[in-house]
Each structure stands twice: as structure tokens, then as C-alpha cells.
Write an enzyme that holds these catalytic residues in place. Structure first.
Site, PDB file in Angstrom:
ATOM      1  N   LEU A  93       0.824  -1.216   0.000  1.00 15.10           N
ATOM      2  CA  LEU A  93       0.000   0.000   0.000  1.00 15.10           C
ATOM      3  C   LEU A  93       0.856   1.264   0.000  1.00 15.10           C
ATOM      4  O   LEU A  93       0.397   2.324  -0.409  1.00 15.10           O
ATOM      5  CB  LEU A  93      -0.945   0.008   1.213  1.00 15.10           C
ATOM      6  CG  LEU A  93      -2.047  -1.054   1.204  1.00 15.10           C
ATOM      7  CD1 LEU A  93      -2.834  -1.011   2.510  1.00 15.10           C
ATOM      8  CD2 LEU A  93      -2.979  -0.871   0.016  1.00 15.10           C
ATOM      9  N   HIS A 134       6.460  -9.801   5.004  1.00 12.57           N
ATOM     10  CA  HIS A 134       6.431  -8.462   4.412  1.00 12.57           C
ATOM     11  C   HIS A 134       6.138  -7.397   5.483  1.00 12.57           C
ATOM     12  O   HIS A 134       6.820  -6.382   5.566  1.00 12.57           O
ATOM     13  CB  HIS A 134       5.358  -8.451   3.303  1.00 12.57           C
ATOM     14  CG  HIS A 134       5.123  -7.131   2.644  1.00 12.57           C
ATOM     15  ND1 HIS A 134       5.356  -6.912   1.313  1.00 12.57           N
ATOM     16  CD2 HIS A 134       4.651  -5.954   3.136  1.00 12.57           C
ATOM     17  CE1 HIS A 134       5.043  -5.660   1.005  1.00 12.57           C
ATOM     18  NE2 HIS A 134       4.620  -5.049   2.097  1.00 12.57           N
ATOM     19  N   HIS A 138       8.396  -4.224   7.432  1.00  8.44           N
ATOM     20  CA  HIS A 138       8.018  -2.813   7.621  1.00  8.44           C
ATOM     21  C   HIS A 138       8.414  -2.329   9.022  1.00  8.44           C
ATOM     22  O   HIS A 138       8.883  -1.215   9.191  1.00  8.44           O
ATOM     23  CB  HIS A 138       6.504  -2.635   7.458  1.00  8.44           C
ATOM     24  CG  HIS A 138       6.049  -2.429   6.051  1.00  8.44           C
ATOM     25  ND1 HIS A 138       6.515  -1.407   5.247  1.00  8.44           N
ATOM     26  CD2 HIS A 138       5.141  -3.103   5.294  1.00  8.44           C
ATOM     27  CE1 HIS A 138       5.908  -1.465   4.057  1.00  8.44           C
ATOM     28  NE2 HIS A 138       5.080  -2.492   4.061  1.00  8.44           N
TER      29      HIS A 138
HETATM   30 NI    NI Z   1       3.768  -3.157   2.580  1.00  9.98          NI
END
Ligand code: NI
Length: 168
Positions: A93, A134, A138
Site C-alpha cells: 500500500l 512483508h 516494515h
Molecule cells: Ni507493505
């Protein structure tokens, strides 16, 4: 509930390292609800707090087909990862419109608290395993494009900056 603003690559705040959550209070639960709402609204399967400029170890995800199985991971740690790895296409995103191949462990076990502070261990495979890895990246300040070649990454950076400039 409220929709939260998602940081876009190459925003330097995406590279901050998140700190552990220490207070399991109403404020945290509101944040979790807002993150889930933001993730569903953006049609994402995962969102890390880092992406909304909150630098705490908190991730929400939902990899179910019906989008009705939210998972909240607070202070998550991967306790086991399969040796078997596979390259799959990922998006984010924070890097809208970009998809590219990243190699990840096929299966992982992750230990994490829920929004009430209850710790449990989950086993993930397929899309959920990819998502866990993933999103945990972050929290360490790492965006998936950093796995790509410098050439590709620079192209993406240029494209993102141009898109941000054009929409400003
Ligand atoms: Ni991401």
C-alpha cells in the site's frame, strides 16, 4: 473509527525501526480498529503501523478470501521459518501500482500478542506467510522494493516521486 493516512515510498519515515508496544489499552484498540478499517478500505491484505507513521510493533492483516478474518499481531517475532523458499509477486500500500517478485520462506511460525495482550503462536503458509514476512519487514524499516536490484528500485523511486508531485 477513522481512516489513516498511508505513507508512500520513498518517504524516509518508512525506514524508522518500530519499538515494542507496552500499553494494551483502549488507545491501542482504537488504533487497531482504525488500521483495519484503513487496510480494508485500501483493499490491502496487510498494514504495518510504520506505514501510518506510528513506530510501534503492530501489524494488522487479513488474507482470507472473504476479508472477514482480521489478524492482529503485536510485538510479533518469527520463531521459525521453513528452509523452503519461493519467489512470489508482492505489492504494498506504500508503493501503489508496483508489483515485483520477492523470495520468502514458504512457511513461518510467528509469536505475537493480540490487542488484549494475549500472546499466541500462529503458523502461516501461502499468502499469509508472505504477508507476515512483508509486514514484519516494515516494522524494521524495510520496504519490499529494497529486495529488488538498485536499478529497479531507482526506477520505482523516480516513478513514485513523479506521481506524488503530479497529485500534489
Ligand atoms: Ni507493505
Amino acid at each position: 473509527m477513522a481512516l489513516l493516512n498511508i505513507l508512500c515510498y520513498p518517504d524516509p519515515r518508512l525506514h524508522k525501526v518500530a519499538k515494542p508496544v507496552t500499553e494494551f489499552d483502549e488507545k491501542l484498540r482504537t488504533l487497531v480498529a482504525d488500521m483495519l478499517e484503513t487496510m480494508y478500505e485500501s483493499q490491502g491484505v496487510g498494514l504495518a503501523a510504520t506505514q501510518i507513521d506510528v513506530h510501534q510493533r503492530l501489524v494488522v492483516m487479513d488474507t482470507s478470501e472473504e476479508h472477514n478474518q482480521p489478524v492482529v499481531l503485536i510485538n510479533p517475532e518469527i520463531t521459525w521459518a521453513s528452509e523452503e523458499r519461493v519467489k512470489g509477486e508482492e505489492g504494498c500500500l506504500s508503493v501503489p501500482g508496483i508489483y515485483d517478485g520477492v523470495e520468502r520462506a514458504v512457511k513461518v511460525k510467528v509469536k505475537a500478542a493480540d490487542e488484549h495482550g494475549k500472546v499466541r503462536e500462529l503458523e502461516a503458509e501461502g499468502l499469509m506467510a508472505v504477508c507476515v514476512q512483508h509486514e514484519l519487514d516494515h516494522l524494521m524499516g524495510k520496504v519490499f522494493v529494497e529486495y529488488l536490484s538498485p536499478l529497479k528500485r531507482n526506477r520505482i523511486k523516480t516513478k513514485m516521486l513523479k506521481a506524488q508531485k503530479d497529485s500534489a
